[in-house]
Design a protein around this motif. Structure first.
Motif, PDB file in Angstrom:
ATOM      1  N   THR A 101     -98.954 -26.615 -20.883  1.00 11.01           N
ATOM      2  CA  THR A 101     -98.933 -27.661 -21.919  1.00 11.01           C
ATOM      3  C   THR A 101     -97.672 -28.499 -21.748  1.00 11.01           C
ATOM      4  O   THR A 101     -96.556 -27.961 -21.704  1.00 11.01           O
ATOM      5  CB  THR A 101     -98.959 -27.046 -23.324  1.00 11.01           C
ATOM      6  N   MET A 102     -97.850 -29.793 -21.659  1.00 13.59           N
ATOM      7  CA  MET A 102     -96.723 -30.709 -21.437  1.00 13.59           C
ATOM      8  C   MET A 102     -95.842 -30.785 -22.684  1.00 13.59           C
ATOM      9  O   MET A 102     -96.321 -31.125 -23.764  1.00 13.59           O
ATOM     10  CB  MET A 102     -97.261 -32.105 -21.096  1.00 13.59           C
ATOM     11  N   PRO A 103     -94.550 -30.467 -22.551  1.00 17.50           N
ATOM     12  CA  PRO A 103     -93.638 -30.618 -23.690  1.00 17.50           C
ATOM     13  C   PRO A 103     -93.137 -32.057 -23.816  1.00 17.50           C
ATOM     14  O   PRO A 103     -93.343 -32.879 -22.922  1.00 17.50           O
ATOM     15  CB  PRO A 103     -92.489 -29.671 -23.341  1.00 17.50           C
ATOM     16  N   ASP A 104     -92.485 -32.339 -24.915  1.00 14.70           N
ATOM     17  CA  ASP A 104     -91.859 -33.658 -25.116  1.00 14.70           C
ATOM     18  C   ASP A 104     -90.392 -33.550 -24.727  1.00 14.70           C
ATOM     19  O   ASP A 104     -89.613 -32.871 -25.393  1.00 14.70           O
ATOM     20  CB  ASP A 104     -91.997 -34.077 -26.578  1.00 14.70           C
ATOM     21  N   ASP A 138     -79.102 -46.137 -21.425  1.00 15.59           N
ATOM     22  CA  ASP A 138     -78.692 -44.802 -21.864  1.00 15.59           C
ATOM     23  C   ASP A 138     -77.800 -44.158 -20.801  1.00 15.59           C
ATOM     24  O   ASP A 138     -77.803 -44.566 -19.640  1.00 15.59           O
ATOM     25  CB  ASP A 138     -79.925 -43.931 -22.106  1.00 15.59           C
ATOM     26  N   PRO A 139     -77.058 -43.119 -21.186  1.00 17.71           N
ATOM     27  CA  PRO A 139     -76.170 -42.464 -20.211  1.00 17.71           C
ATOM     28  C   PRO A 139     -76.936 -41.948 -18.997  1.00 17.71           C
ATOM     29  O   PRO A 139     -78.128 -41.613 -19.082  1.00 17.71           O
ATOM     30  CB  PRO A 139     -75.552 -41.315 -21.023  1.00 17.71           C
ATOM     31  N   LEU A 140     -76.244 -41.876 -17.881  1.00 22.97           N
ATOM     32  CA  LEU A 140     -76.832 -41.367 -16.644  1.00 22.97           C
ATOM     33  C   LEU A 140     -77.440 -39.987 -16.889  1.00 22.97           C
ATOM     34  O   LEU A 140     -76.807 -39.101 -17.457  1.00 22.97           O
ATOM     35  CB  LEU A 140     -75.756 -41.278 -15.553  1.00 22.97           C
ATOM     36  N   GLY A 141     -78.693 -39.812 -16.441  1.00 26.82           N
ATOM     37  CA  GLY A 141     -79.343 -38.520 -16.575  1.00 26.82           C
ATOM     38  C   GLY A 141     -80.193 -38.355 -17.814  1.00 26.82           C
ATOM     39  O   GLY A 141     -80.805 -37.306 -18.002  1.00 26.82           O
ATOM     40  N   THR A 142     -80.300 -39.388 -18.654  1.00 23.24           N
ATOM     41  CA  THR A 142     -81.131 -39.306 -19.852  1.00 23.24           C
ATOM     42  C   THR A 142     -82.595 -39.561 -19.497  1.00 23.24           C
ATOM     43  O   THR A 142     -82.904 -40.475 -18.739  1.00 23.24           O
ATOM     44  CB  THR A 142     -80.688 -40.344 -20.903  1.00 23.24           C
ATOM     45  N   VAL A 143     -83.498 -38.763 -20.054  1.00 22.72           N
ATOM     46  CA  VAL A 143     -84.926 -38.953 -19.798  1.00 22.72           C
ATOM     47  C   VAL A 143     -85.414 -40.162 -20.600  1.00 22.72           C
ATOM     48  O   VAL A 143     -85.302 -40.194 -21.824  1.00 22.72           O
ATOM     49  CB  VAL A 143     -85.740 -37.706 -20.196  1.00 22.72           C
ATOM     50  N   GLU A 144     -85.944 -41.156 -19.887  1.00 24.41           N
ATOM     51  CA  GLU A 144     -86.436 -42.372 -20.529  1.00 24.41           C
ATOM     52  C   GLU A 144     -87.938 -42.297 -20.832  1.00 24.41           C
ATOM     53  O   GLU A 144     -88.382 -42.723 -21.884  1.00 24.41           O
ATOM     54  CB  GLU A 144     -86.168 -43.582 -19.621  1.00 24.41           C
ATOM     55  N   GLN A 145     -88.708 -41.766 -19.907  1.00 26.11           N
ATOM     56  CA  GLN A 145     -90.164 -41.701 -20.068  1.00 26.11           C
ATOM     57  C   GLN A 145     -90.707 -40.482 -19.338  1.00 26.11           C
ATOM     58  O   GLN A 145     -90.073 -39.965 -18.418  1.00 26.11           O
ATOM     59  CB  GLN A 145     -90.842 -42.956 -19.487  1.00 26.11           C
ATOM     60  N   GLN A 146     -91.875 -40.049 -19.773  1.00 25.87           N
ATOM     61  CA  GLN A 146     -92.590 -38.986 -19.068  1.00 25.87           C
ATOM     62  C   GLN A 146     -94.017 -39.457 -18.833  1.00 25.87           C
ATOM     63  O   GLN A 146     -94.613 -40.122 -19.674  1.00 25.87           O
ATOM     64  CB  GLN A 146     -92.558 -37.686 -19.857  1.00 25.87           C
ATOM     65  N   ALA A 147     -94.553 -39.123 -17.660  1.00 28.99           N
ATOM     66  CA  ALA A 147     -95.852 -39.669 -17.259  1.00 28.99           C
ATOM     67  C   ALA A 147     -97.004 -39.116 -18.076  1.00 28.99           C
ATOM     68  O   ALA A 147     -98.052 -39.753 -18.186  1.00 28.99           O
ATOM     69  CB  ALA A 147     -96.092 -39.410 -15.773  1.00 28.99           C
ATOM     70  N   LYS A 148     -96.850 -37.939 -18.642  1.00 29.14           N
ATOM     71  CA  LYS A 148     -97.894 -37.334 -19.464  1.00 29.14           C
ATOM     72  C   LYS A 148     -97.387 -37.154 -20.891  1.00 29.14           C
ATOM     73  O   LYS A 148     -96.267 -36.688 -21.101  1.00 29.14           O
ATOM     74  CB  LYS A 148     -98.318 -35.971 -18.897  1.00 29.14           C
ATOM     75  N   GLY A 179    -100.149 -39.758 -10.274  1.00 32.48           N
ATOM     76  CA  GLY A 179     -99.658 -40.003 -11.628  1.00 32.48           C
ATOM     77  C   GLY A 179     -99.299 -41.458 -11.804  1.00 32.48           C
ATOM     78  O   GLY A 179     -99.042 -42.180 -10.832  1.00 32.48           O
ATOM     79  N   GLU A 180     -99.299 -41.916 -13.047  1.00 30.33           N
ATOM     80  CA  GLU A 180     -98.943 -43.305 -13.343  1.00 30.33           C
ATOM     81  C   GLU A 180     -98.197 -43.371 -14.668  1.00 30.33           C
ATOM     82  O   GLU A 180     -98.451 -42.580 -15.583  1.00 30.33           O
ATOM     83  CB  GLU A 180    -100.187 -44.194 -13.389  1.00 30.33           C
ATOM     84  N   THR A 204    -102.737 -30.972 -21.818  1.00 39.64           N
ATOM     85  CA  THR A 204    -103.038 -29.758 -21.053  1.00 39.64           C
ATOM     86  C   THR A 204    -103.172 -30.118 -19.575  1.00 39.64           C
ATOM     87  O   THR A 204    -103.924 -31.019 -19.212  1.00 39.64           O
ATOM     88  CB  THR A 204    -104.333 -29.106 -21.558  1.00 39.64           C
ATOM     89  N   LEU A 205    -102.423 -29.383 -18.739  1.00 38.47           N
ATOM     90  CA  LEU A 205    -102.390 -29.657 -17.305  1.00 38.47           C
ATOM     91  C   LEU A 205    -102.643 -28.372 -16.538  1.00 38.47           C
ATOM     92  O   LEU A 205    -102.397 -27.271 -17.044  1.00 38.47           O
ATOM     93  CB  LEU A 205    -101.021 -30.213 -16.898  1.00 38.47           C
ATOM     94  N   PRO A 206    -103.086 -28.488 -15.283  1.00 38.85           N
ATOM     95  CA  PRO A 206    -103.133 -27.292 -14.438  1.00 38.85           C
ATOM     96  C   PRO A 206    -101.721 -26.737 -14.269  1.00 38.85           C
ATOM     97  O   PRO A 206    -100.742 -27.487 -14.173  1.00 38.85           O
ATOM     98  CB  PRO A 206    -103.696 -27.813 -13.116  1.00 38.85           C
ATOM     99  N   TYR A 207    -101.610 -25.429 -14.233  1.00 34.80           N
ATOM    100  CA  TYR A 207    -100.303 -24.795 -14.112  1.00 34.80           C
ATOM    101  C   TYR A 207     -99.581 -25.275 -12.847  1.00 34.80           C
ATOM    102  O   TYR A 207    -100.179 -25.399 -11.785  1.00 34.80           O
ATOM    103  CB  TYR A 207    -100.474 -23.274 -14.072  1.00 34.80           C
ATOM    104  N   HIS A 208     -98.302 -25.557 -12.995  1.00 35.43           N
ATOM    105  CA  HIS A 208     -97.436 -26.053 -11.922  1.00 35.43           C
ATOM    106  C   HIS A 208     -97.878 -27.419 -11.400  1.00 35.43           C
ATOM    107  O   HIS A 208     -97.724 -27.730 -10.218  1.00 35.43           O
ATOM    108  CB  HIS A 208     -97.322 -25.050 -10.774  1.00 35.43           C
ATOM    109  N   SER A 209     -98.422 -28.245 -12.293  1.00 34.67           N
ATOM    110  CA  SER A 209     -98.695 -29.642 -11.931  1.00 34.67           C
ATOM    111  C   SER A 209     -97.388 -30.402 -11.851  1.00 34.67           C
ATOM    112  O   SER A 209     -96.427 -30.116 -12.570  1.00 34.67           O
ATOM    113  CB  SER A 209     -99.589 -30.298 -12.989  1.00 34.67           C
ATOM    114  N   HIS A 210     -97.355 -31.400 -10.976  1.00 35.40           N
ATOM    115  CA  HIS A 210     -96.190 -32.284 -10.888  1.00 35.40           C
ATOM    116  C   HIS A 210     -96.348 -33.415 -11.897  1.00 35.40           C
ATOM    117  O   HIS A 210     -97.399 -34.050 -11.962  1.00 35.40           O
ATOM    118  CB  HIS A 210     -96.068 -32.876  -9.484  1.00 35.40           C
ATOM    119  N   VAL A 211     -95.310 -33.664 -12.672  1.00 30.21           N
ATOM    120  CA  VAL A 211     -95.315 -34.751 -13.648  1.00 30.21           C
ATOM    121  C   VAL A 211     -94.051 -35.577 -13.441  1.00 30.21           C
ATOM    122  O   VAL A 211     -92.938 -35.033 -13.404  1.00 30.21           O
ATOM    123  CB  VAL A 211     -95.377 -34.229 -15.096  1.00 30.21           C
ATOM    124  N   GLN A 212     -94.232 -36.878 -13.309  1.00 32.56           N
ATOM    125  CA  GLN A 212     -93.079 -37.754 -13.080  1.00 32.56           C
ATOM    126  C   GLN A 212     -92.274 -37.936 -14.356  1.00 32.56           C
ATOM    127  O   GLN A 212     -92.817 -38.176 -15.439  1.00 32.56           O
ATOM    128  CB  GLN A 212     -93.537 -39.114 -12.578  1.00 32.56           C
TER     129      GLN A 212
END
Length: 318
Positions: free
Chosen positions: A184-187, A216-226, A123-124, A231-239
């Motif tokens: 399906t990757m959520p936001d 942002d406060p500790l624990g806030t999601v800043e970015q998602q790799a996808k 992933g990137e 659409t991803l294979p089921y149980h794919s790892h996403v950073q």
């Protein structure tokens, strides 16, 4: 610097006298008279005043303010060039790093668990095809070699046998629900870590956490790799990049809790000044039920004190 010009005005009174009652005496031949000397003295004083004013206006002392005049250039201020992020997923980390460095990017390695070969980029972030400024950071998720148990295997049990009046009836054990092929990757951008983990796992996506500097406060999601709706294979790892929170924070080394019970993992992480969140993960081995089968971030990484470490707890397939 402005030059100060000192102008002295010499006033001369013009005396108008009546015609003398006697004839004017011929000029003296004794040299320069007193009037001429006075005139020369006045001229010298004026010149001296001008010289002093010039020196004062050009003397470099602490009270002098220098004004720099620059000529405006046409066009807007220069900004770093934005270029396309290349596709490096599937390549070795060294190869991907070299490609990105040649384009002017900085590279951060984020180890993640994966079934892919060890050292392969899975992933990137930012994602391939998006644009980023030269000199910015591209985070690469790299397979660490540790894998989660496969979810495509089916649990089998010995068939039950009943005999009635000499007739043998064989009934097979019920099979678990089929595993979905895709997810399906959520936001989850802007959500808390716990909310994002819950939504991702419900969608069939396994989050790999990576802590990054942010205000942002500790624990806030800043970015998602996808991107969302990918659409991803089921149980794919996403950073998922998680904020370290504002200000400087002490780092805590992440201990290894794989193979331990949930209670043991909580104690171990609390002793390292970290917290724990967990999700259940279906396993095929009875020995893994109730045990931690994976964690994110992986051991050997660091997280800010009081951060949450995600663990996957083995559970029976249903």
């Amino acid at each position: 610097m402005q030059e100060t010009t000192v102008v002295d005005r010499v006033e001369r009174d013009t005396l108008v006298d009546a015609e003398p009652p006697y004839a004017a005496a011929p000029p003296s031949d004794r040299g320069i008279g007193a009037g001429m000397l006075l005139g020369l003295a006045l001229v010298a004083l004026v010149a001296l005043g001008i010289a002093v004013a010039y020196l004062l206006s050009h003397r470099d002392n602490g009270s002098t303010t220098t004004v720099l005049v620059t000529r405006a250039t046409s066009g807007s201020p220069s900004v770093p060039a934005r270029i396309d992020v290349p596709v490096v997923t599937g390549r070795s980390f060294d190869s991907a790093q070299a490609t990105l460095a040649n384009l002017g990017f900085r590279v951060v390695r984020a180890p993640v668990s994966s079934t892919n070969p060890r050292g392969q980029v899975v992933g990137e972030l930012p994602s391939a095809g998006s644009q980023a400024a030269k000199g910015s950071v591209v985070t690469l998720s790299v397979a660490s070699g540790a894998t989660l148990p496969a979810t495509t295997s089916v649990t089998t049990t010995a068939p039950t046998t009943s005999t009635t009046t000499g007739t043998t009836t064989i009934s097979a054990a019920p099979s678990p629900a089929p595993t979905p092929a895709n997810a399906t990757m959520p936001d989850v951008s802007g959500q808390t870590e716990q909310a994002a983990v819950t939504e991702l796992t419900k969608a069939g996506v396994l989050p790999s956490l990576f802590f990054v500097p942010a205000s942002d406060p500790l624990g806030t999601v800043e970015q998602q790799a996808k991107p969302a709706n990918t659409t991803l294979p089921y149980h794919s790892h996403v950073q998922i990049n998680i904020s370290r929170g504002p200000g400087a924070k002490a780092d805590a080394a992440i201990p290894n809790v794989v193979g331990r019970t949930l209670t043991e993992a909580v104690s171990t992480l609390n002793a390292a000044h970290l917290r724990l969140i967990y999700v259940k993960y279906p396993v095929t081995s009875r020995a893994q039920v109730g045990k931690i089968v994976q964690q994110s971030p992986l051991t050997g990484n660091h997280a800010p004190a009081n951060a949450q470490v995600l663990v996957f707890v083995g559970a029976n397939q249903t």
